[in-house]
Design a protein around this motif. Sequence first.
Motif, short mmCIF file in Angstrom:
data_model
loop_
_atom_site.label_atom_id
_atom_site.label_comp_id
_atom_site.label_asym_id
_atom_site.label_seq_id
_atom_site.Cartn_x
_atom_site.Cartn_y
_atom_site.Cartn_z
N LEU A 8 2.43 10.73 -8.83
CA LEU A 8 1.59 10.03 -9.80
C LEU A 8 2.44 9.53 -10.97
CD1 LEU A 8 -1.20 9.28 -11.13
CD2 LEU A 8 -1.19 11.59 -12.10
N TRP A 9 2.22 8.28 -11.32
CA TRP A 9 2.78 7.70 -12.55
C TRP A 9 1.66 7.57 -13.57
CZ3 TRP A 9 7.84 5.85 -13.52
CH2 TRP A 9 8.72 5.93 -12.43
N VAL A 10 1.87 8.11 -14.77
CA VAL A 10 0.90 8.01 -15.85
C VAL A 10 1.53 7.21 -16.98
CG1 VAL A 10 -0.52 9.25 -17.52
CG2 VAL A 10 -0.11 10.24 -15.24
N VAL A 11 0.87 6.12 -17.36
CA VAL A 11 1.39 5.24 -18.40
C VAL A 11 0.40 5.21 -19.57
CG1 VAL A 11 2.11 2.90 -18.98
CG2 VAL A 11 2.57 3.81 -16.70
N GLY A 12 0.84 5.69 -20.72
CA GLY A 12 0.01 5.66 -21.90
C GLY A 12 -0.37 7.02 -22.44
N TYR A 13 -0.07 8.08 -21.72
CA TYR A 13 -0.40 9.44 -22.17
C TYR A 13 0.56 9.87 -23.26
CZ TYR A 13 -0.96 14.53 -22.05
OH TYR A 13 -1.16 15.84 -22.39
N LYS A 14 0.02 10.33 -24.39
CA LYS A 14 0.85 10.73 -25.52
C LYS A 14 0.69 12.20 -25.87
CE LYS A 14 1.15 6.12 -27.56
NZ LYS A 14 1.01 5.30 -28.78
N GLY A 15 0.09 12.96 -24.95
CA GLY A 15 -0.06 14.38 -25.17
C GLY A 15 1.24 15.13 -24.94
N ALA A 16 1.20 16.45 -25.16
CA ALA A 16 2.42 17.25 -25.06
C ALA A 16 2.37 18.28 -23.94
CB ALA A 16 2.67 17.96 -26.39
N ARG A 17 1.25 18.39 -23.23
CA ARG A 17 1.15 19.42 -22.22
C ARG A 17 2.07 19.15 -21.03
NH1 ARG A 17 -4.41 19.45 -18.91
NH2 ARG A 17 -3.06 20.57 -17.46
N PRO A 18 2.58 20.21 -20.42
CA PRO A 18 3.44 20.04 -19.25
C PRO A 18 2.66 19.41 -18.09
CG PRO A 18 3.63 22.27 -20.15
CD PRO A 18 2.45 21.63 -20.81
N ALA A 19 3.35 18.59 -17.32
CA ALA A 19 2.73 17.93 -16.18
C ALA A 19 3.28 18.52 -14.89
CB ALA A 19 3.01 16.43 -16.22
N PRO A 20 2.51 18.48 -13.81
CA PRO A 20 3.03 18.91 -12.50
C PRO A 20 4.31 18.17 -12.15
CG PRO A 20 0.66 18.58 -12.40
CD PRO A 20 1.10 18.06 -13.74
N GLN A 21 5.12 18.74 -11.27
CA GLN A 21 6.43 18.18 -10.96
C GLN A 21 6.36 16.79 -10.34
OE1 GLN A 21 8.57 21.02 -8.54
NE2 GLN A 21 9.31 22.16 -10.34
N ASN A 22 5.26 16.49 -9.65
CA ASN A 22 5.17 15.18 -9.01
C ASN A 22 4.50 14.14 -9.89
OD1 ASN A 22 2.65 16.36 -8.87
ND2 ASN A 22 2.21 15.63 -6.79
N VAL A 23 4.40 14.43 -11.19
CA VAL A 23 3.80 13.49 -12.14
C VAL A 23 4.88 12.98 -13.09
CG1 VAL A 23 2.13 13.17 -14.01
CG2 VAL A 23 1.54 14.60 -12.02
N ASP B 43 0.87 -1.18 0.00
CA ASP B 43 0.00 0.00 0.00
C ASP B 43 0.91 1.23 0.00
OD1 ASP B 43 -2.13 1.72 0.14
OD2 ASP B 43 -2.47 1.44 2.29
N GLY B 44 1.41 1.58 -1.19
CA GLY B 44 2.40 2.63 -1.31
C GLY B 44 1.83 4.03 -1.21
N ASP B 45 2.72 5.02 -1.34
CA ASP B 45 2.33 6.42 -1.17
C ASP B 45 2.16 7.15 -2.50
OD1 ASP B 45 4.93 6.50 -2.01
OD2 ASP B 45 5.67 7.78 -0.37
N TYR B 46 2.06 6.39 -3.60
CA TYR B 46 1.89 7.03 -4.91
C TYR B 46 0.68 6.44 -5.63
CZ TYR B 46 4.16 2.82 -6.85
OH TYR B 46 4.48 1.54 -7.19
N ALA B 47 0.28 7.13 -6.69
CA ALA B 47 -0.87 6.69 -7.50
C ALA B 47 -0.39 6.33 -8.90
CB ALA B 47 -1.92 7.79 -7.56
N VAL B 48 -1.18 5.50 -9.57
CA VAL B 48 -0.89 5.09 -10.94
C VAL B 48 -2.13 5.30 -11.79
CG1 VAL B 48 -0.37 3.14 -12.46
CG2 VAL B 48 0.87 3.40 -10.32
N LEU C 287 4.33 -2.29 -15.78
CA LEU C 287 3.11 -1.64 -15.31
C LEU C 287 2.54 -2.39 -14.11
CD1 LEU C 287 0.73 0.32 -15.48
CD2 LEU C 287 -0.30 -1.19 -17.20
N THR C 288 2.54 -3.71 -14.18
CA THR C 288 2.04 -4.51 -13.06
C THR C 288 2.86 -4.25 -11.80
OG1 THR C 288 1.23 -6.22 -14.56
CG2 THR C 288 1.61 -6.86 -12.28
N THR C 289 4.16 -4.09 -11.95
CA THR C 289 5.01 -3.77 -10.80
C THR C 289 4.65 -2.41 -10.22
OG1 THR C 289 6.83 -5.11 -11.67
CG2 THR C 289 7.39 -3.43 -10.03
N LEU C 290 4.40 -1.43 -11.08
CA LEU C 290 3.99 -0.11 -10.61
C LEU C 290 2.69 -0.18 -9.83
CD1 LEU C 290 4.61 2.49 -13.49
CD2 LEU C 290 5.55 2.53 -11.16
N ILE C 291 1.71 -0.90 -10.38
CA ILE C 291 0.42 -1.03 -9.70
C ILE C 291 0.58 -1.74 -8.37
CG2 ILE C 291 -1.88 -2.07 -9.85
CD1 ILE C 291 -1.82 -1.57 -12.86
N ALA C 292 1.45 -2.76 -8.34
CA ALA C 292 1.65 -3.53 -7.11
C ALA C 292 2.12 -2.66 -5.96
CB ALA C 292 2.64 -4.66 -7.36
#
Length: 334
Positions: free
Chosen positions: A196-211, A168-173, A222-227
């Motif tokens: 936050l980890w985002v997998v699959g986003y192909k846009g170009a907009r800037p993301a917040p520093q913690n993303v 039960d980690g401290d980040y989101a996926v 991906l399964t490891t990230l979710i785990a």
Amino acid sequence: MSLALARSPAEPWWWQFVDSDVLEYSVHYVLVVDPEGRPRSMLSRRFAAMSLGIVRALGRARRERDTFITTGECDWTSFVIAGVQTLFRMRRPRHVIVQFIMRERTASLGSRLKYAFMGWCFSSVDLCVCSARAECDYYARAFGWPRSKLAFVPFHTDPRFLDIPVQDGDYAVSAGRSFRDYDTLLDAWEGLDVPLWVVGYKGARPAPQNVTIKREIPLADLTTLIAGAGIVVVPLEERRISIGQSVILQAMAMGKAVVVTRVDGTVDYVEHMKTGLLVPPRDPAALREAVRLLSSDVTLRRRLAAAALEQIKTAHLVSHYMRGVSDALTQGTR
């Protein structure tokens, strides 16, 4: 009675989990697809060879008096079998398409012509199995089909996800490509201190520093990230077709609390405040508050995760899906 399954040469991952005890029918495979890959064009030699193989498989199914021939989604195999049976008015074996899904009809001429062709081509199909209740109603209206031509069977996930060690980690996926609303997700993350980890986003907009954004990673990664995540977020566009279930069910099977957009493709899988949190479409404020609630309330997060895991065990494994399809076919023969 037997069920002939037209499919690609490599056995799918779920075949090892098929339980013959839950089926009313025996199942066998008919190999019809070029092992080099699916054709991209109807004018290619590969398509002609594949079509010939499909027609031969259909002929074999008829000779062996198979009750059903089943194809997956709406790929070339489904179109060829449906087209041949419609053209020659063949009703046996009965054609069933599981995980039936088609992009929504629009006002454009191309879309209207596409739906007109599909309505003709699939007129011989006996049953289309969908992964959302509302999706069945949508196709019935869009194609002018009787509702009895469509059946809802809840989608399944890989049972092996149940055995993966998790924390039960401290980040989101957040993950996925089709019809994801990542703009709303990134808007929602402004002001959140949850990594936050985002997998699959192909846009170009800037993301917040913690993303952290990854366009493509292997499924194992991906399964490891979710785990290791504490929360899994699935932001979706408002669609009338099935979307998002694969990631949602994987996360639930791994005992994760989920935050999911409330759309037609998700309300059959997540019950608000019982197996996860549902938020309105295009509402970054609601999504932000849902994440804040789960990140700050460990008891709630773990209660939702445990309930989600239990739901997977009782309703979303391969045996449940096969039983549901089998029941839908049996009811159709009465």
